[in-house]
Design an enzyme around this catalytic site. Sequence first.
Site, PDB file in Angstrom:
ATOM      1  N   PHE A 114      -6.865  -1.351   4.857  1.00  0.00           N
ATOM      2  CA  PHE A 114      -5.533  -1.588   4.313  1.00  0.00           C
ATOM      3  C   PHE A 114      -4.851  -0.286   3.896  1.00  0.00           C
ATOM      4  O   PHE A 114      -3.635  -0.146   4.025  1.00  0.00           O
ATOM      5  CB  PHE A 114      -5.610  -2.531   3.104  1.00  0.00           C
ATOM      6  CG  PHE A 114      -6.119  -3.908   3.434  1.00  0.00           C
ATOM      7  CD1 PHE A 114      -6.231  -4.340   4.744  1.00  0.00           C
ATOM      8  CD2 PHE A 114      -6.502  -4.774   2.425  1.00  0.00           C
ATOM      9  CE1 PHE A 114      -6.710  -5.607   5.053  1.00  0.00           C
ATOM     10  CE2 PHE A 114      -6.979  -6.045   2.711  1.00  0.00           C
ATOM     11  CZ  PHE A 114      -7.085  -6.462   4.022  1.00  0.00           C
ATOM     12  N   GLU A 127       0.810  -1.227   0.000  1.00  0.00           N
ATOM     13  CA  GLU A 127       0.000   0.000   0.000  1.00  0.00           C
ATOM     14  C   GLU A 127       0.840   1.272   0.000  1.00  0.00           C
ATOM     15  O   GLU A 127       0.471   2.271  -0.628  1.00  0.00           O
ATOM     16  CB  GLU A 127      -0.947  -0.001   1.201  1.00  0.00           C
ATOM     17  CG  GLU A 127      -2.085  -0.990   1.109  1.00  0.00           C
ATOM     18  CD  GLU A 127      -1.723  -2.406   1.516  1.00  0.00           C
ATOM     19  OE1 GLU A 127      -2.573  -3.305   1.391  1.00  0.00           O
ATOM     20  OE2 GLU A 127      -0.564  -2.605   1.965  1.00  0.00           O
TER      21      GLU A 127
END
Length: 312
Positions: free
Chosen positions: A83, A58
């Site tokens: 996330f 991410e």
Amino acid sequence: MMQGNLYSMRETFGRLLAELGETEKDLIVITADVGDSTRAMYFREKFKDRYFNVGISEQDMVNFAAGLAAVGKKPAIVNFAMFLMRAWEQIRNSIARMNLDVKMFVTHAGYSDHGDGSSHQALEDITLMRVLPNMKVIVPADPKDIERSLPVIIKERGPIYYRMGRDYSPPITVGQEYDFKIGKAYVIKEGSDLVIMGAGVVLWDALKAAEELEKMGISTAVINLFSIKPIDEDTIEYYARKTGRVITIEEHSIYGGIGSAVAEVLAKRYPVPMRFIGATTFGRSARSQRDLLDYYNINYKSIIREAIDLVK
């Protein structure tokens, strides 16, 4: 997109994003290995050369998007809400601080990832994102709100955090007539004794509570705070003055979330008695999102109890 009397937020979003790719030639979609789950896959099927899966990375995803925006592209990050919070530092430094044109579309927010438990349930993300300078925060109530707002969001310049759930979405604004504008709240029911303000799927509970309260003689307004940041200070103040009582409801922590945003406005403009309905702890696994909303008392029954107490 419809399951019984419920709709899927992510399904509506994914299909519409792919449609917008036809006219928005600079739109590039980036995911972190969740393209199928978020329904970004519909964009991938149409525009393979404008779709990137960076894997479970991410922070790299955010910096990649920032680089694309810096050279004039229109990157759209599509990920699970929880996330994406792994990359908050990169969102702060690479996107918000530079005021870059990066859209962050998140699904599975709140309790909507009910089966995976607290590790996957984002109940702090509105707080984390609205605190960032330059960041706009948008929370549609249902798929109809997505249809109203997504074309506007894609064209808007600057960083935007756009928060959606998964598949539990009652029809809340179907039949309502309004055009989405950033910074605008929408009255979905009028009332004079009390106002309920909130955003997202829990507005179904707000409307249900308002219906029951009307039977008790309590005239109740319901406001869709579609745009959390910038927030519609004028509408919030108007209904606080009109009703003298405010209840906020959110599928999010009450600490720093939508209730806090409303309280900040009224503290400086027109303080009134308030009640806050939302999360106060981590979530848990359950069979459905609705089960969790009821388990944590984020529902119309809680609104009714608080409303009766306020009116007394």
